[in-house]
Scaffold this motif. Structure first.
Motif, PDB file in Angstrom:
ATOM      1  N   MET A   1       0.703  -1.137   0.032  1.00 32.31           N
ATOM      2  CA  MET A   1      -0.148  -0.067   0.114  1.00 32.31           C
ATOM      3  C   MET A   1       0.977   1.177  -0.129  1.00 32.31           C
ATOM      4  N   ARG A   2       2.035   1.281   1.044  1.00 34.87           N
ATOM      5  CA  ARG A   2       2.685   2.489   1.169  1.00 34.87           C
ATOM      6  C   ARG A   2       3.458   2.806  -0.202  1.00 34.87           C
ATOM      7  N   ALA A   3       3.706   1.700  -0.825  1.00 34.59           N
ATOM      8  CA  ALA A   3       4.472   1.671  -2.335  1.00 34.59           C
ATOM      9  C   ALA A   3       3.792   2.603  -3.472  1.00 34.59           C
ATOM     10  N   GLU A   4       2.197   2.460  -3.062  1.00 28.43           N
ATOM     11  CA  GLU A   4       1.492   3.130  -4.116  1.00 28.43           C
ATOM     12  C   GLU A   4       0.943   4.680  -3.704  1.00 28.43           C
ATOM     13  N   HIS A   5       0.720   4.644  -2.560  1.00 30.83           N
ATOM     14  CA  HIS A   5       0.106   6.010  -2.018  1.00 30.83           C
ATOM     15  C   HIS A   5       0.471   6.164  -0.408  1.00 30.83           C
ATOM     16  N   PRO A   6       0.774   7.226  -0.046  1.00 32.93           N
ATOM     17  CA  PRO A   6       0.959   7.200   1.456  1.00 32.93           C
ATOM     18  C   PRO A   6       0.028   6.850   2.415  1.00 32.93           C
ATOM     19  N   LEU A   7       0.554   6.357   3.687  1.00 35.12           N
ATOM     20  CA  LEU A   7      -0.454   5.857   4.839  1.00 35.12           C
ATOM     21  C   LEU A   7      -0.201   7.019   5.743  1.00 35.12           C
ATOM     22  N   LEU A   8      -1.237   7.673   6.059  1.00 34.97           N
ATOM     23  CA  LEU A   8      -1.036   8.765   7.115  1.00 34.97           C
ATOM     24  C   LEU A   8      -1.763   8.234   8.385  1.00 34.97           C
ATOM     25  N   ASP A   9      -1.353   9.220   9.484  1.00 35.02           N
ATOM     26  CA  ASP A   9      -1.832   9.213  10.626  1.00 35.02           C
ATOM     27  C   ASP A   9      -2.797  10.091  10.980  1.00 35.02           C
ATOM     28  N   GLU A  10      -3.086  11.048  10.226  1.00 34.80           N
ATOM     29  CA  GLU A  10      -3.934  12.125  10.435  1.00 34.80           C
ATOM     30  C   GLU A  10      -4.008  12.913   9.219  1.00 34.80           C
ATOM     31  N   VAL A  11      -5.287  13.400   9.066  1.00 35.43           N
ATOM     32  CA  VAL A  11      -5.676  14.221   7.961  1.00 35.43           C
ATOM     33  C   VAL A  11      -6.290  15.253   8.442  1.00 35.43           C
ATOM     34  N   ASP A  12      -5.736  16.543   7.888  1.00 32.57           N
ATOM     35  CA  ASP A  12      -6.437  18.008   8.422  1.00 32.57           C
ATOM     36  C   ASP A  12      -7.694  18.288   7.584  1.00 32.57           C
ATOM     37  N   MET A  13      -8.842  18.294   8.267  1.00 34.48           N
ATOM     38  CA  MET A  13     -10.044  18.692   7.383  1.00 34.48           C
ATOM     39  C   MET A  13     -10.448  19.910   7.919  1.00 34.48           C
ATOM     40  N   GLN A  14      -9.674  21.082   7.848  1.00 33.42           N
ATOM     41  CA  GLN A  14      -9.885  22.398   8.277  1.00 33.42           C
ATOM     42  C   GLN A  14     -10.517  22.624   9.627  1.00 33.42           C
ATOM     43  N   GLN A  15     -11.866  22.711   9.986  1.00 33.73           N
ATOM     44  CA  GLN A  15     -12.470  22.999  11.278  1.00 33.73           C
ATOM     45  C   GLN A  15     -12.309  21.550  11.981  1.00 33.73           C
ATOM     46  N   TRP A  16     -12.164  20.372  11.359  1.00 29.54           N
ATOM     47  CA  TRP A  16     -12.348  18.988  11.671  1.00 29.54           C
ATOM     48  C   TRP A  16     -10.908  18.368  11.359  1.00 29.54           C
ATOM     49  N   ARG A  17     -10.579  17.038  12.029  1.00 29.97           N
ATOM     50  CA  ARG A  17      -9.605  16.467  11.584  1.00 29.97           C
ATOM     51  C   ARG A  17      -9.785  15.028  11.575  1.00 29.97           C
ATOM     52  N   MET A  18      -9.249  14.169  10.961  1.00 31.84           N
ATOM     53  CA  MET A  18      -9.549  12.492  10.857  1.00 31.84           C
ATOM     54  C   MET A  18      -8.244  11.943  11.258  1.00 31.84           C
ATOM     55  N   LEU A  19      -8.482  11.110  12.324  1.00 33.27           N
ATOM     56  CA  LEU A  19      -7.229   9.999  12.804  1.00 33.27           C
ATOM     57  C   LEU A  19      -7.503   8.920  12.138  1.00 33.27           C
ATOM     58  N   MET A  20      -6.288   8.281  11.527  1.00 28.81           N
ATOM     59  CA  MET A  20      -6.507   7.231  10.557  1.00 28.81           C
ATOM     60  C   MET A  20      -5.691   5.833  11.604  1.00 28.81           C
ATOM     61  N   LEU A  21      -6.452   5.123  12.176  1.00 31.16           N
ATOM     62  CA  LEU A  21      -5.964   4.027  13.061  1.00 31.16           C
ATOM     63  C   LEU A  21      -5.690   2.531  12.204  1.00 31.16           C
ATOM     64  N   ASN A  22      -4.565   2.215  12.643  1.00 30.43           N
ATOM     65  CA  ASN A  22      -4.123   0.781  11.856  1.00 30.43           C
ATOM     66  C   ASN A  22      -4.566  -0.129  12.737  1.00 30.43           C
ATOM     67  N   THR A  23      -5.586  -1.221  12.737  1.00 27.04           N
ATOM     68  CA  THR A  23      -6.056  -2.101  13.644  1.00 27.04           C
ATOM     69  C   THR A  23      -5.613  -3.395  13.191  1.00 27.04           C
ATOM     70  N   GLN A  24      -4.825  -3.550  12.300  1.00 24.43           N
ATOM     71  CA  GLN A  24      -4.266  -4.881  11.581  1.00 24.43           C
ATOM     72  C   GLN A  24      -3.400  -5.646  12.556  1.00 24.43           C
ATOM     73  N   VAL A  25      -3.642  -6.827  12.664  1.00 22.37           N
ATOM     74  CA  VAL A  25      -3.001  -7.822  13.213  1.00 22.37           C
ATOM     75  C   VAL A  25      -2.521  -8.974  12.176  1.00 22.37           C
ATOM     76  N   ALA A  26      -1.168  -8.782  11.814  1.00 24.21           N
ATOM     77  CA  ALA A  26      -0.696  -9.581  10.612  1.00 24.21           C
ATOM     78  C   ALA A  26      -1.167 -10.884  10.886  1.00 24.21           C
ATOM     79  N   GLY A  27      -1.681 -11.453   9.748  1.00 28.43           N
ATOM     80  CA  GLY A  27      -2.098 -12.725   9.553  1.00 28.43           C
ATOM     81  C   GLY A  27      -3.326 -13.448  10.359  1.00 28.43           C
ATOM     82  N   GLN A  28      -3.831 -12.400  10.837  1.00 27.82           N
ATOM     83  CA  GLN A  28      -5.250 -12.452  11.745  1.00 27.82           C
ATOM     84  C   GLN A  28      -6.466 -11.872  11.071  1.00 27.82           C
TER      85      GLN A  28
END
Length: 244
Positions: free
Chosen positions: A85-112
Motif C-alpha cells: 500500500m505504502r509503495a502506491e500511496h502514503p499511509l497517514l496517521d492524521e488528515v487535516d479537514m480544516q475545522q475538523w480532523r480525521m485520525l487514521m488508525l491501523n487495527t491490523q494484526v498480521a495474519g489474523q
C-alpha cells in the motif's frame, strides 16, 4: 465539507476474477463513479483494498483513485499488505479537514482476521488527542462495537474496551467510521460525557448478512458507500447503494 467513506474492495490482480457475488473490479469502478457524483471534498478508504495481496491489485486501486476529483486516503484492513500500500500511496496517521480532523488508525494484526490496537497505538492515539481539540473523526478497519452478527463480532476489534477508555477523556471525538463488516451500521456509543456516532459502511464488494450467527453472504443487498457532511461541530451521515 463532504467526506465519503468507501471500504472492502477485495481487488485481485486479475480484473475478471470473481468474488462470491460478483466481480470486485466491476463493483469497484461502479461505486467510484457514484462517489464522484457526490462531489466529495475528501475520501477515506477503510481497508481491505486487496483480496489476493498482490502489487498489481494496489496499482489498480491507486490508478482508479487518482482520477477522483479530491484528496483520498487509505488505511489497511486484515487482508492488506502495508508495504505494498505504502509503495502506491502514503499511509497517514492524521488528515487535516480544516475545522475538523480525521485520525487514521491501523487495527491490523498480521495474519489474523481480528483487529487490535495494542498499547503502543493506544498511547499514540492519546497523544494525538491531547495535541488538538478540534472535532475529530476516527477511521479504522475493524468494528469497535458489536454489529449483531456473532461470527463478525468475534473478529472485530479485540481491545475495544481499552479504545473506548481512551476516548472517554476526549469529548472532541464525534464519530468513528469502520469497515470490515461488509454492511451498514449506525449507533451512538456513550462513553464518559460523550455520545459518539459509530458507523459501518457497505462493502464495495460482497455484502454480509446482518444478524447471522455464521458467515453468510447477503445476495439481495448491493455495494455502497457512506456520505458524511460536516458543518461546524455537527454532521449528517447516510448510506448510498449502487446498482451493479
Amino acid at each position: 465539507m463532504r467526506l465519503v467513506q468507501i471500504t472492502d474492495a477485495h481487488l485481485h490482480a486479475d480484473i475478471d476474477a470473481r468474488s462470491r457475488a460478483g466481480v470486485p473490479w466491476e463493483h469497484f469502478q461502479q461505486v467510484l463513479a457514484a462517489v464522484m457524483a457526490e462531489r466529495p471534498d475528501i475520501i477515506v478508504f477503510t481497508g481491505d483494498i486487496s483480496q489476493d495481496e498482490t502489487p498489481a491489485s494496489y496499482t489498480l486501486a491507486k490508478e482508479a483513485m487518482t482520477a477522483l476529483p479530491c484528496p483520498w486516503f487509505w488505511l489497511p484492513g486484515n487482508h492488506d499488505q502495508v508495504e505494498l500500500m505504502r509503495a502506491e500511496h502514503p499511509l497517514l496517521d492524521e488528515v487535516d479537514m480544516q475545522q475538523w480532523r480525521m485520525l487514521m488508525l491501523n487495527t491490523q494484526v498480521a495474519g489474523q482476521p481480528h483487529g487490535e490496537l495494542g498499547s503502543e497505538r493506544l498511547m499514540a492515539l492519546t497523544e494525538q488527542l491531547e495535541a488538538d481539540d478540534r472535532p475529530t473523526v476516527i477511521a479504522m478497519h475493524h468494528p469497535p462495537v458489536e454489529v449483531g452478527a456473532a461470527w463478525m463480532d468475534a473478529i472485530g476489534l479485540q481491545d475495544r474496551e481499552a479504545f473506548w477508555q481512551v476516548l472517554s477523556a476526549y469529548p472532541q471525538v464525534k464519530m468513528v467510521l469502520f469497515g470490515h463488516a461488509h454492511q451498514a451500521h449506525a449507533q451512538h456509543f456513550e462513553v464518559g460525557e460523550s455520545r459518539i456516532g459509530v458507523y459501518g459502511c457497505p462493502a464495495m464488494s460482497d455484502q454480509f448478512m446482518p444478524g447471522a450467527e455464521a458467515f453468510a453472504i447477503d445476495e439481495a443487498s448491493r455495494p455502497g458507500y457512506r456520505v458524511v457532511d460536516l458543518s461546524g461541530e455537527q454532521w449528517e451521515t447516510w448510506v448510498e447503494r449502487v446498482d451493479v
